[in-house]
Design a protein around this motif. Structure first.
Motif, PDB file in Angstrom:
ATOM      1  N   ILE A 228     -13.153  19.445 -12.158  1.00 25.22           N
ATOM      2  CA  ILE A 228     -13.647  18.044 -11.474  1.00 25.22           C
ATOM      3  C   ILE A 228     -12.762  16.650 -11.385  1.00 25.22           C
ATOM      4  O   ILE A 228     -12.067  16.729 -12.273  1.00 25.22           O
ATOM      5  N   LEU A 229     -12.977  16.562 -10.072  1.00 24.86           N
ATOM      6  CA  LEU A 229     -12.163  15.160  -9.790  1.00 24.86           C
ATOM      7  C   LEU A 229     -12.530  14.228  -9.573  1.00 24.86           C
ATOM      8  O   LEU A 229     -13.983  13.961  -9.281  1.00 24.86           O
ATOM      9  N   THR A 230     -12.793  13.480 -10.613  1.00 26.37           N
ATOM     10  CA  THR A 230     -13.676  11.883 -11.272  1.00 26.37           C
ATOM     11  C   THR A 230     -13.653  11.058 -10.498  1.00 26.37           C
ATOM     12  O   THR A 230     -14.869  10.138 -10.600  1.00 26.37           O
ATOM     13  N   GLY A 231     -13.336  10.915  -9.501  1.00 21.93           N
ATOM     14  CA  GLY A 231     -13.077  10.075  -7.951  1.00 21.93           C
ATOM     15  C   GLY A 231     -12.174   8.897  -8.202  1.00 21.93           C
ATOM     16  O   GLY A 231     -10.833   9.154  -9.541  1.00 21.93           O
ATOM     17  N   THR A 232     -12.269   7.752  -7.425  1.00 16.55           N
ATOM     18  CA  THR A 232     -10.922   6.767  -7.456  1.00 16.55           C
ATOM     19  C   THR A 232     -11.091   5.394  -7.286  1.00 16.55           C
ATOM     20  O   THR A 232     -12.406   4.986  -6.807  1.00 16.55           O
ATOM     21  N   PRO A 233     -10.388   4.957  -7.821  1.00 15.72           N
ATOM     22  CA  PRO A 233      -9.866   2.782  -7.585  1.00 15.72           C
ATOM     23  C   PRO A 233      -9.821   2.861  -6.237  1.00 15.72           C
ATOM     24  O   PRO A 233      -9.575   3.526  -5.376  1.00 15.72           O
ATOM     25  N   ALA A 234     -10.330   1.347  -5.797  1.00 14.63           N
ATOM     26  CA  ALA A 234      -9.746   1.381  -4.402  1.00 14.63           C
ATOM     27  C   ALA A 234      -8.936   1.219  -4.406  1.00 14.63           C
ATOM     28  O   ALA A 234      -7.751   1.376  -5.138  1.00 14.63           O
ATOM     29  N   GLY A 235      -9.113   0.781  -3.292  1.00  9.59           N
ATOM     30  CA  GLY A 235      -7.674   0.950  -2.558  1.00  9.59           C
ATOM     31  C   GLY A 235      -6.213   1.859  -1.957  1.00  9.59           C
ATOM     32  O   GLY A 235      -5.529   1.536  -1.644  1.00  9.59           O
ATOM     33  N   VAL A 236      -7.171   2.944  -1.449  1.00  7.46           N
ATOM     34  CA  VAL A 236      -6.789   4.000  -0.383  1.00  7.46           C
ATOM     35  C   VAL A 236      -5.871   4.102   0.605  1.00  7.46           C
ATOM     36  O   VAL A 236      -6.617   2.795   1.315  1.00  7.46           O
ATOM     37  N   ALA A 237      -5.233   4.791   0.795  1.00  9.23           N
ATOM     38  CA  ALA A 237      -4.364   4.142   1.989  1.00  9.23           C
ATOM     39  C   ALA A 237      -3.830   5.458   3.343  1.00  9.23           C
ATOM     40  O   ALA A 237      -3.898   7.055   2.340  1.00  9.23           O
ATOM     41  N   GLN A 238      -4.219   5.199   4.219  1.00  7.17           N
ATOM     42  CA  GLN A 238      -3.142   5.675   5.280  1.00  7.17           C
ATOM     43  C   GLN A 238      -2.366   6.789   4.905  1.00  7.17           C
ATOM     44  O   GLN A 238      -1.298   5.739   4.294  1.00  7.17           O
TER      45      GLN A 238
END
Length: 263
Positions: A228-238
């Protein structure tokens, strides 16, 4: 303990990673990580083997918008209950394997995440206490996403399901308190000078780990090794061809993957 799966001169094995950054070694075990650990007596320097994704998974379950700041950066509300989706097992790759960007997408982004590994008993319709007991350990995941396809499609399977869109590793750590760990994601063309794009803490999850395991187990049976991947914080980048993506989590380690074009 730290459990890894690796390639050596004699084949593929599971092993226990021992030592610190100044001299890591891996001791082969003749069992699955879930079973009673039986050392074979074979040992290698970690630098002399190739790490694979640390476990076989029948499925990877992702959780969307589980950090309020990440939901907000895309103008979304925090869900009232966990928002789940499936990444196919064929999307899983290991440390240092290449993330391959498909021609269908013009914008692919990284998403650094804490990954939960289900243990030998599996999980089916568990309460919170049962969910905690069903967890074998934790590793690092990268929920690579074709953001333009995610926005255009009514559901997320294509955007998140391409081959190589789920790096996992470098190993599974057991006995770890994950209630407040730092998650950091870095992207760059020079592996020695990476730009930090995500910096968050697991305490900021909307739904904590036991809640997620319990919730998913009431939807589908979780088998040993499922993630289970539990989600990601802000700031995702290309990410673009030539980049390297690094995701590190306090108490676990670092997962690095180069980025290449599929063409």
């Amino acid at each position: 303990m730290r459990f890894a799966r690796f390639v050596h001169a004699g084949g593929v094995s599971f092993g226990v990673v021992e030592g610190d950054a100044s001299g890591l070694t891996i001791a082969e075990i003749g069992s699955l990580p879930f079973e009673e650990v039986r050392f074979t007596g074979q040992r290698w320097a970690l630098a002399d083997v190739r790490l694979l994704a640390p476990i076989f998974s029948s499925k990877v379950i992702g959780v969307g918008r589980n950090y309020a700041d990440h939901a907000a950066e895309f103008g979304n509300e925090v869900p009232k209950e966990p928002l789940i989706f499936i990444k196919p097992s064929t999307s899983v790759i290991g440390p240092n394997d290449a993330i391959r960007l498909p021609p269908q997408s013009q914008r692919v982004e990284e998403e650094g995440e804490l990954a939960v590994v289900i243990g030998a008993t599996g999980a089916r319709r568990l309460d919170r206490a049962g969910a905690e007991k069903a967890i074998f350990g934790y590793t690092i995941g990268n929920d690579v996403t074709a953001r333009d396809l995610q926005r255009s499609d009514p559901q997320w399977t294509r955007a998140k399901g391409f081959d190589s869109f789920c790096p996992i590793g470098p190993w599974i750590v057991t006995g770890l308190d994950v209630s407040d760990l730092e998650i950091r994601a870095e992207v760059g063309r020079n592996p020695e000078a990476m730009e930090t794009v995500q910096l968050g803490r697991t305490k900021d999850m909307v739904f904590d780990v036991p809640t997620l395991v319990s919730y998913v187990s009431h939807v589908m049976t979780l088998l040993p090794g499922d993630i289970i991947l539990t989600g990601t914080p802000a700031g995702v980048a290309q990410i673009t061809p030539g980049d390297t993506v690094s995701v590190s989590i306090q108490g676990i380690g670092e997962l690095r993957n180069p980025v290449v074009s599929l063409d």
